[in-house]
Design an enzyme around this catalytic site. Structure first.
Site, PDB file in Angstrom:
ATOM      1  N   GLU A  73       0.903  -1.177  -0.018  1.00 28.18           N
ATOM      2  CA  GLU A  73      -0.149  -0.086   0.016  1.00 28.18           C
ATOM      3  C   GLU A  73       0.881   1.327  -0.025  1.00 28.18           C
ATOM      4  O   GLU A  73       1.673   1.300   0.887  1.00 28.18           O
ATOM      5  CB  GLU A  73      -0.928   0.119   1.242  1.00 28.18           C
ATOM      6  N   ASP A  95       3.612 -10.851   2.945  1.00 30.21           N
ATOM      7  CA  ASP A  95       2.783 -10.772   3.985  1.00 30.21           C
ATOM      8  C   ASP A  95       3.368 -11.271   5.286  1.00 30.21           C
ATOM      9  O   ASP A  95       3.890 -12.394   5.577  1.00 30.21           O
ATOM     10  CB  ASP A  95       1.578 -11.704   3.757  1.00 30.21           C
ATOM     11  N   ILE A  97       2.469 -11.320   8.451  1.00 36.36           N
ATOM     12  CA  ILE A  97       1.672 -12.030   9.366  1.00 36.36           C
ATOM     13  C   ILE A  97       0.378 -12.366   8.651  1.00 36.36           C
ATOM     14  O   ILE A  97      -0.498 -11.602   8.510  1.00 36.36           O
ATOM     15  CB  ILE A  97       1.426 -11.565  10.721  1.00 36.36           C
ATOM     16  N   ASP A  98       0.299 -13.880   8.176  1.00 33.84           N
ATOM     17  CA  ASP A  98      -0.988 -14.091   7.640  1.00 33.84           C
ATOM     18  C   ASP A  98      -1.687 -14.692   8.805  1.00 33.84           C
ATOM     19  O   ASP A  98      -1.468 -15.677   9.128  1.00 33.84           O
ATOM     20  CB  ASP A  98      -1.030 -14.740   6.126  1.00 33.84           C
ATOM     21  N   THR A 100      -4.006 -12.926  11.141  1.00 31.12           N
ATOM     22  CA  THR A 100      -3.920 -12.169  12.327  1.00 31.12           C
ATOM     23  C   THR A 100      -4.776 -12.480  13.589  1.00 31.12           C
ATOM     24  O   THR A 100      -4.269 -12.467  14.555  1.00 31.12           O
ATOM     25  CB  THR A 100      -4.088 -10.623  12.103  1.00 31.12           C
ATOM     26  N   ASP A 224      -1.331 -11.808  -0.076  1.00 38.03           N
ATOM     27  CA  ASP A 224      -1.921 -13.199   0.415  1.00 38.03           C
ATOM     28  C   ASP A 224      -1.721 -14.489  -0.566  1.00 38.03           C
ATOM     29  O   ASP A 224      -1.761 -15.752  -0.084  1.00 38.03           O
ATOM     30  CB  ASP A 224      -3.477 -13.048   0.469  1.00 38.03           C
TER      31      ASP A 224
END
Lengths: 284, 284
Positions: A73, A95, A97-98, A100, A224
């Protein structure tokens, strides 16, 4: 064309970075307090570790390859290397931490996911679930592995035999609630099992490793799905956009499955669901 | 004839049960590590059984009856073989599921377990649930708290559905007779919760409420052996197990709402009531 030598070099570089990222993730996970509400103060610990892990990974990459790019982003970008657009340049799609909410509740489905695209093609994927001690890795055209052992999708061809992952938590989101309740209805009526772990990265890994047979998701971000999508194709599975069109990591909606037969069956069920005006209230 | 049992006797039942269940660990692990073991499809396409189910149940039955000849057994495989569910009497009765989460077991997903519960005078007093692939041994006996690998465990303090993570076996909708009921209820519960998980093992999911990893589990249409062990563990961890209508839980017809707190139970029961009223299936 990216050569095997280049891919190997980048893989050998990123592998210990992924290991260390997993150690950080585990450290944060073990700190989790289950008595704090999800929306409470503990969410700051999540952000803290999310930042730590991202900084670790980006920092190591930029110190060795300062010209490499990242997908992310823009408004949270810490430097000019982060962009929303995928170019031909080597681009990391990460990513930190996938899963959360699993991290907060200490449910062991949390992962660090690291993907690399060169010339807009994903050439490397590493997924580390440090709680389950599973490191999934894939290099383009060199197969998929878990902890160094070769993995392969299952040979499941039919929905009645299939273990399918579906993110049921999406029912919480009002805008997409009706879409998903209909889809869950159609898919769940046919699948042997419908399972939900709240980690897209984990779902993709489990299909690649043959623990699950199919998975569908949409409204996700590139980070993701980048690493997981390579894992699946290298494990012999099939992955497309839910329309049946080729998978595009920048529009990370997908259907993946062990076989094309199963993938098509899932695609058809989702389509039938979308055409239904209502579900239930009748004999099936 | 109701006979009160002494603390010493109860402790003996507990210790022998834990020991025997642990002894079955290696056998279960052997089957798990083989992966895709031969399995038979039971009456319906979604119900599977392996040779390990029978072996583990035999081992447990033999051990428990040899230690306690006065006790009775209600076991999943025995009941399937005789095609009848025995009646629960006041006699000490072991309620056994040799492998709960058989589909997970066959596919090497570490949410499968051996579950043993003990009822005396129709009251559940001992629970042992063992998940060898994840190295999780849950134990409890009445009045002495609940433990995971010897460490005390407690439910979360979540009292509101909008802060809760719920667990639900959405796979149940593969059975036409309960499809509508479950789709309406998951619609109501998942919309209001912060997240939903579907693990595929009732016994373990009860234990995950006991640890606070999830806060709610609602399930119906299962058998006594799916829930007997886990119900003791959850209650000893401070959780609430009641009938779906809010009344007393009946292990022989175990339709239930299982949560961390009474307030949360009330909210869940009320949402289930709302779900039951849904007649128009467009879910607006």
């Amino acid at each position: 064309m990216t050569t095997e030598t280049v891919i190997d070099e980048l893989y050998n570089f990123i592998y210990p970075v992924a290991v260390r990222a997993g150690e950080l993730l585990l450290e944060g996970y073990e700190k989790a307090s289950k008595n704090v509400s999800i929306k409470g103060a503990f969410y700051d610990v999540v952000t803290d570790y999310d930042n730590k892990i991202e900084e670790h990974i980006m920092g190591r990459i930029l110190s060795r390859y300062p010209e490499h790019k990242f997908i992310g982003e823009e408004d949270t970008a810490k430097n000019n290397n982060v962009s929303k657009e995928l170019t031909d340049a080597p681009t990391w799609i990460i990513d930190p931490i996938d899963g959360t909410s699993n991290f907060i509740k200490q449910i062991p489905h949390v992962c660090v996911s690291i993907g690399l695209a060169i010339n807009k093609q994903i050439v490397l994927g590493l997924i580390n679930n440090p709680v389950q001690k599973k490191m999934y890795t894939a290099k383009l055209n060199q197969g998929a592995f878990c902890n160094g052992e070769r993995i392969h999708v299952s040979d499941c061809k039919r929905m009645n035999d299939a273990n399918v992952a579906y993110e049921v938590s999406l029912l919480h989101v009002e805008k997409v609630r009706n879409k998903h309740i209909k889809r869950i209805y159609y898919v769940g009526a046919q699948a042997r099992r419908l399972l939900s772990y709240s980690s897209v990265v984990e779902d993709l890994s489990l299909v690649a490793a043959g623990n699950l047979d199919a998975f569908y998701i949409e409204d996700m971000y590139p980070w993701d799905c980048a690493a997981g999508s390579l894992l699946i194709s290298e494990a012999g599975g099939v992955i497309t956009h839910p329309s049946g069109e080729p998978f595009d990591v920048m529009k990370a909606d997908l259907i993946c499955a062990s076989t094309e037969n199963l993938r098509k069956e899932l695609e058809d069920l989702l389509r039938q669901a979308d055409l239904a005006k209502a579900v239930g209230g009748e004999e099936s | 004839m109701s006979k009160t049992v002494s603390e010493a006797q109860l402790k003996s039942y507990y210790e022998v049960a834990v020991d025997l269940v642990k002894k079955c660990g290696p056998l279960m692990l052997e089957g798990y590590q083989k992966g895709q073991t031969d399995f038979k499809v039971k009456a319906d396409f979604y119900d599977l059984v392996t040779v390990y189910d029978k072996q583990i149940e035999d081992k447990l039955t033999k051990g428990l009856l040899s230690a306690f000849p006065e006790s009775l057994i209600i076991g999943e495989e025995e009941s399937a073989a005789t095609k009848r569910l025995p009646e629960l009497t006041d006699a000490p009765t072991w309620i056994i599921d040799p492998i709960d989460g058989t589909t997970n077991f066959i596919r090497r997903i570490p949410h499968c377990c051996i579950s043993v519960g003990l009822a005396i005078n129709k009251e559940l007093v001992v629970g042992v649930v063992y998940n060898p692939p994840a190295d999780e041994l849950f134990t409890a006996w009445k009045g002495h708290g609940a433990f995971l690998n010897g460490q005390p465990i407690n439910v979360s303090k979540v009292s509101k559905i909008n802060q809760a993570v719920i667990a639900y076996e959405i796979s149940l909708i593969h059975a036409p007779s309960v499809r509508d009921k479950n789709i309406k209820r998951i619609y109501k519960l998942a919309s209001n919760a912060t997240g939903t998980r579907c693990f595929g093992s009732a016994a373990l999911t009860l234990c995950y409420v006991a640890t606070g990893q999830v806060d709610v589990y609602h399930i119906e249409d299962l058998k006594p052996w799916d829930l007997a062990g886990g119900a003791v563990i959850l209650r000893e961890a401070g959780g609430v197990v009641c009938h779906t209508n809010g009344g007393e839980f009946d292990i022989m017809k175990p339709n239930c709402v299982c949560t961390s707190t009474k307030e949360l139970s009330k909210e869940v029961i009320s949402l289930i009531d709302e779900a039951n009223q849904i007649m128009e299936y467009t879910f607006k």
